[in-house]
Design a protein around this motif. Structure first.
Motif, PDB file in Angstrom:
ATOM      1  N   UNK A 174      64.384 101.522  29.057  1.00 57.87           N
ATOM      2  CA  UNK A 174      63.516 101.646  30.225  1.00 57.87           C
ATOM      3  C   UNK A 174      64.004 100.701  31.343  1.00 57.87           C
ATOM      4  N   UNK A 175      64.376  99.489  30.924  1.00 59.95           N
ATOM      5  CA  UNK A 175      64.882  98.527  31.892  1.00 59.95           C
ATOM      6  C   UNK A 175      66.139  99.049  32.577  1.00 59.95           C
ATOM      7  N   UNK A 176      67.037  99.627  31.769  1.00 61.89           N
ATOM      8  CA  UNK A 176      68.257 100.197  32.318  1.00 61.89           C
ATOM      9  C   UNK A 176      67.920 101.274  33.340  1.00 61.89           C
ATOM     10  N   UNK A 177      66.929 102.119  33.006  1.00 63.79           N
ATOM     11  CA  UNK A 177      66.564 103.207  33.919  1.00 63.79           C
ATOM     12  C   UNK A 177      66.038 102.642  35.235  1.00 63.79           C
TER      13      UNK A 177
ATOM     14  N   UNK B 107      60.369 107.232  27.841  1.00 65.40           N
ATOM     15  CA  UNK B 107      60.356 108.629  28.284  1.00 65.40           C
ATOM     16  C   UNK B 107      58.950 109.084  28.623  1.00 65.40           C
ATOM     17  N   UNK B 108      58.888 109.941  29.634  1.00 63.25           N
ATOM     18  CA  UNK B 108      57.631 110.614  29.914  1.00 63.25           C
ATOM     19  C   UNK B 108      57.666 111.988  29.245  1.00 63.25           C
ATOM     20  N   UNK B 109      58.809 112.644  29.363  1.00 62.48           N
ATOM     21  CA  UNK B 109      58.998 113.940  28.721  1.00 62.48           C
ATOM     22  C   UNK B 109      58.312 115.060  29.476  1.00 62.48           C
ATOM     23  N   UNK B 110      58.426 116.254  28.900  1.00 61.05           N
ATOM     24  CA  UNK B 110      57.799 117.412  29.530  1.00 61.05           C
ATOM     25  C   UNK B 110      58.702 118.098  30.534  1.00 61.05           C
ATOM     26  N   UNK B 111      60.027 117.872  30.418  1.00 66.33           N
ATOM     27  CA  UNK B 111      60.970 118.539  31.317  1.00 66.33           C
ATOM     28  C   UNK B 111      61.034 120.038  31.034  1.00 66.33           C
ATOM     29  N   UNK B 112      61.376 120.790  32.088  1.00 61.87           N
ATOM     30  CA  UNK B 112      61.467 122.242  31.951  1.00 61.87           C
ATOM     31  C   UNK B 112      62.869 122.590  31.473  1.00 61.87           C
ATOM     32  N   UNK B 113      62.959 123.376  30.399  1.00 64.26           N
ATOM     33  CA  UNK B 113      64.274 123.716  29.852  1.00 64.26           C
ATOM     34  C   UNK B 113      65.041 124.611  30.821  1.00 64.26           C
TER      35      UNK B 113
END
Lengths: 658, 162
Positions: A466-469, A635-641
């Motif tokens: 997360x820090x890297x991001x 991660x939050x997630x929930x990306x659209x494929x």
């Protein structure tokens, strides 16, 4: 690790090229087409009627389902992994060209005939059942009414039978009776009708009419119905045989289904285009690196223009993750959770080492690991599975390797199987003992410590990512305050704590304590920095409050780390179960003559059972540790494929010619 | 001949209850999930392979109970044929140590069965969401695992001197 960069594309072309462009896009499978959204004057969408295609697909899918009952069933593994049949392109084309939809009409007829035959059989069976009590009646139905006599059949209570038998002017037959009820026929002269009706009423004689519509005796009717049922069954068998023959062509239906599915896709995609009189525009997404390929593919005509844009903040950018060969299988696990958002990070590479080690620790058995590899290789070679299942088996093979290594270190050889080996092989027990570093069953506490340390490492790694991001996206202060302080606190605090509480010697204990106190103070001071209020005193109060409360997260991290104790528990369960199974099987060897054979069979079956159960647990729980304890840190997630327009067959896979 | 000590009776009771409580939990859980799975199979027999995995998930509580029982049998020497003479205290300690895996397995088995049953519904409509259904079900199992862990750590902490 980074998510591949995407570009938004607009393709504008002359209407004459529409079919060709759709064809090219479909074959290339690079662009995800979305509905063109900008409303501009003079643009219209095409009305697309896919009714005929939909009917064909519905017919085909009906046929595929109908024939399932008559075809060779896929085995359990195949049905778990949705079999994909590899078809050569030549064969595919031949089948599509030769296919005749009348076969589906025939199936519908056969289906109907089958259900009619079934209904008729049920009807006859129920007639037989109803006639059963009357079977010994000697009077035929055609003789129930003669010139001068009448025969009534009915049910009467057994107590009242004698009342009827007393009558002198009747002929009575009793084909069947129970303690309470009697099935009887009463034949009498028509002259006595009124008298008898009166008696029947008084005795509560319930008249019945015999089913079946036949004129003969009940016995004859039953026999005839039996005959008919046999005929029906023969006919049904014939129909079923025809269905079996048709079922051999089930694969053809699947091929044609996938063929029409592709056609329908090419057909439906037109709905997303915007058109002027002579031209059209389509909008879509493509991987940045694929853009040159697209340009080359569509360079066949001058009247085609491709423009590409960087995605804007409001765009819902589809996510297509891409990993090197060795790590690609782990995408299966990422996909179980769902894809990351476009601006996030692909966690596949980051979860792979943790997942595989946790999986191995949960099984930790040398022989089980070997068996898992063999079974997976066998499945890959022998079973027609879809592309996702191939990846899954590759994960299991890698998991098997790690399981073997960790099995040697923890002394798991199908539990303690080496203890029971015959004398010639007993040296293996010494080998096992000498290679064992930690024995789970004897020293679970040490393993628990290892599990918790692994947990701490993974939670720490999650925060680090997360820090890297944050650094990558330019949020340096957030990286320092929100992640840096925790990255300092977690290891320093842990060391300080075990030093103070358990009196364990740790290096630089004093420094660790000071570092953790400093980190704590830092958190209290910084975590409320985004709190705002118009009144400065209130704002300060809020900042302080949120800062202090942020310390509470310690318990969250504590809970996360303790959750990793499941690694020990599952490893223990595998080992203990294996030992118990060995013990049970060895008991069986005492049986005379067959003893050794039974023992070996028991060993194989029971250990196979343990492998299946324990691998399932190991997979599911290693996965959970990634999703719940690890991913939540970054991660939050929930990306659209990212689903490029192209061929996505349901049943088959076209084999490329070599 | 040896005399069965009173402590041993409680140890046996502990081992037995670990096994049967976990077993009951799993039986109910696997039963509930199986009913749902059977319902889906009537409509869609091809999903049998996936459904059987979902049905099997709540079966682990029974296994954990058995592992707990095995641990007790092993440490008290009941497996080797010469049981240790346990004092009343030791017997009761073993009995109580067995409760986490037993009772935890009983309840979590039932609830995991319910989640698995709902998971069958998920797979019926979206077979590709199989992984999600499995993870949801495994969330409940966590507490059975922690129960097993507590039992083993407790048993490990009980010192038996023959």
């Amino acid at each position: 690790m980074p998510i591949p960069k995407m570009q938004k594309v607009h393709i504008v072309a002359h209407a004459d090229h529409k079919d060709a462009i759709i064809e090219k896009l479909h074959d290339a499978g690079l662009v995800e087409v979305e509905t063109f959204t900008e409303i501009l004057e003079g643009l219209h969408t095409e009305d697309v009627d896919a009714g005929d295609l939909e009917r064909k697909l519905a017919d085909l899918s009906y046929g595929i389902d109908f024939l399932y009952t008559f075809s060779v069933k896929p085995n359990l593994l195949e049905s778990f992994f949705l079999p994909r049949y590899k078809i050569e392109k030549k064969h595919y084309e031949a089948v599509v060209n030769e296919f005749d939809f009348s076969i589906i009409e025939e199936m519908k007829n056969l289906d109907q005939t089958l259900s009619e035959l079934k209904n008729e059989e049920t009807r006859l069976k129920s007639i037989i059942e109803q006639l059963q009590p009357w079977e010994t009646l000697t009077i035929a139905v055609r003789d129930f009414e003669t010139e001068r006599t009448v025969t009534e059949v009915g049910i009467i209570s057994t107590e009242a039978v004698s009342e009827i038998l007393k009558l002198e002017y009747v002929h009575v037959e009793i084909p069947f009776s129970t303690e309470r009820k009697t099935w009887m026929s009463v034949t009498y002269l028509k002259d006595y009708r009124d008298e008898l009706e009166e008696i029947f009423r008084k005795l509560d004689f319930q008249k019945v009419s015999l089913p079946g519509g036949s004129e003969g005796t009940p016995a004859e009717t039953i026999e005839e119905a039996g005959h008919q049922i046999q005929m029906l069954q023969k006919e049904r068998e014939k129909v079923r045989e025809r269905c079996m023959v048709l079922a051999e062509r089930r694969m053809h239906l699947m091929i044609v289904y996938d063929h029409y599915l592709d056609i329908k896709k090419r057909h439906d995609v037109r709905k997303d285009f915007a058109n002027t009189e002579k031209s059209f525009i389509l909008q879509g997404w493509i991987r940045k690196e694929d853009l040159p390929v697209l340009r080359k593919e569509l360079s066949f005509a001058d009247e085609v223009d491709i423009s590409s844009y960087e995605p804007s903040d409001i765009d819902d950018v589809p996510v297509g993750i891409e990993n090197r060969r060795a790590f690609k299988p782990f995408e299966v696990i990422t996909r179980i959770y769902g894809l990351p958002l476009y601006k996030e990070i692909d966690p596949t590479l980051l979860l792979a080492p943790f997942f595989i080690v946790f999986f191995g620790l949960c099984l930790s058995d040398f022989l089980y690991g070997a068996a898992l590899i063999l079974l997976s290789v066998f499945a890959l070679k022998k079973i027609k599975v879809g592309p996702d299942a191939v990846l899954l088996f590759k994960v299991l093979i890698m998991g098997g390797v790690v399981t073997m290594v960790l099995g040697i270190l923890t002394g798991g050889w199908a539990g303690d199987l080496t203890l029971y080996l015959p004398e010639q092989l007993s040296f293996l027990e010494n080998v096992r003992q000498s290679l064992t570093v930690i024995n789970l069953l004897e020293n679970p506490i040490l393993m628990l410590e290892i599990a918790l340390i692994l947990g701490l490492v993974q939670v720490w790694a999650g925060i680090l990512i997360r820090g890297y991001m944050n650094v990558r996206d330019g949020y340096y202060l957030d990286a320092i305050f929100d992640q840096g302080l925790w990255l300092l606190l977690l290891p320093a605090g842990t060391l300080a704590l075990i030093n103070k509480m358990f009196g364990v010697d740790v290096p630089a204990a004093g420094l660790m304590l000071n570092l953790s106190l400093a980190a704590l103070v830092g958190l209290v001071l910084t975590q409320g920095r985004y709190q705002k209020a118009s009144n400065p005193v209130v704002a300060l109060g809020k900042k302080a409050m949120v800062g202090v409360l942020s310390i509470y997260n310690i318990f969250g991290y504590l809970g996360d780390v303790l959750s990793y104790s499941r690694i020990l528990a599952l490893g223990l369960a595998t080992a203990a179960l294996a030992s118990a199974f060995n013990m049970v099987a060895v008991q069986a060897s005492g049986i005379k003559i067959l003893g050794p054979i039974i023992m070996v069979m028991f060993l194989i079956l029971l250990h196979l059972l343990n492998i299946v159960i324990s691998s399932l647990s190991a997979f599911v729980h290693s996965g959970r540790l990634q999703f719940v304890e690890y991913f939540t840190k970054f991660l939050e997630g929930g990306g659209r494929t990212f689903k490029p327009f192209g061929s996505h067959p349901k049943y088959i896979q076209i084999k490329e010619e070599d | 001949m040896f005399e069965i000590s009173q402590g041993l009776i409680f140890a046996v009771l502990g081992a037995a209850s670990a096994a049967f409580l976990g077993g009951i939990g799993s039986s109910i859980g696997v039963g509930i999930a199986g009913q749902s799975a059977a319902g889906v199979i009537t409509e869609d027999p091809e999903k049998f392979g996936k459904l059987i995995v979902l049905q099997a998930l709540p079966g682990t509580q029974g296994i954990y109970g058995f592992v707990g029982a095995f641990w007790v049998l092993n440490m008290t020497g009941l497996l080797g044929g010469t049981p240790l003479a346990l004092t009343m205290d030791q017997g009761l300690e073993i009995l109580f140590a067995c409760l986490p895996v037993g009772v935890g397995g009983l309840l979590s088995g039932i609830y995991q069965g319910r989640v698995s049953a709902s998971g069958c519904g998920v797979v019926a409509k979206r077979p590709e969401a199989m992984g999600n259904a499995m993870i949801l079900s495994a969330m409940v199992e966590t507490y059975a695992i922690l129960g097993l862990l507590a039992t083993i750590l407790l048993l490990n902490g009980i010192t038996l001197t023959p």
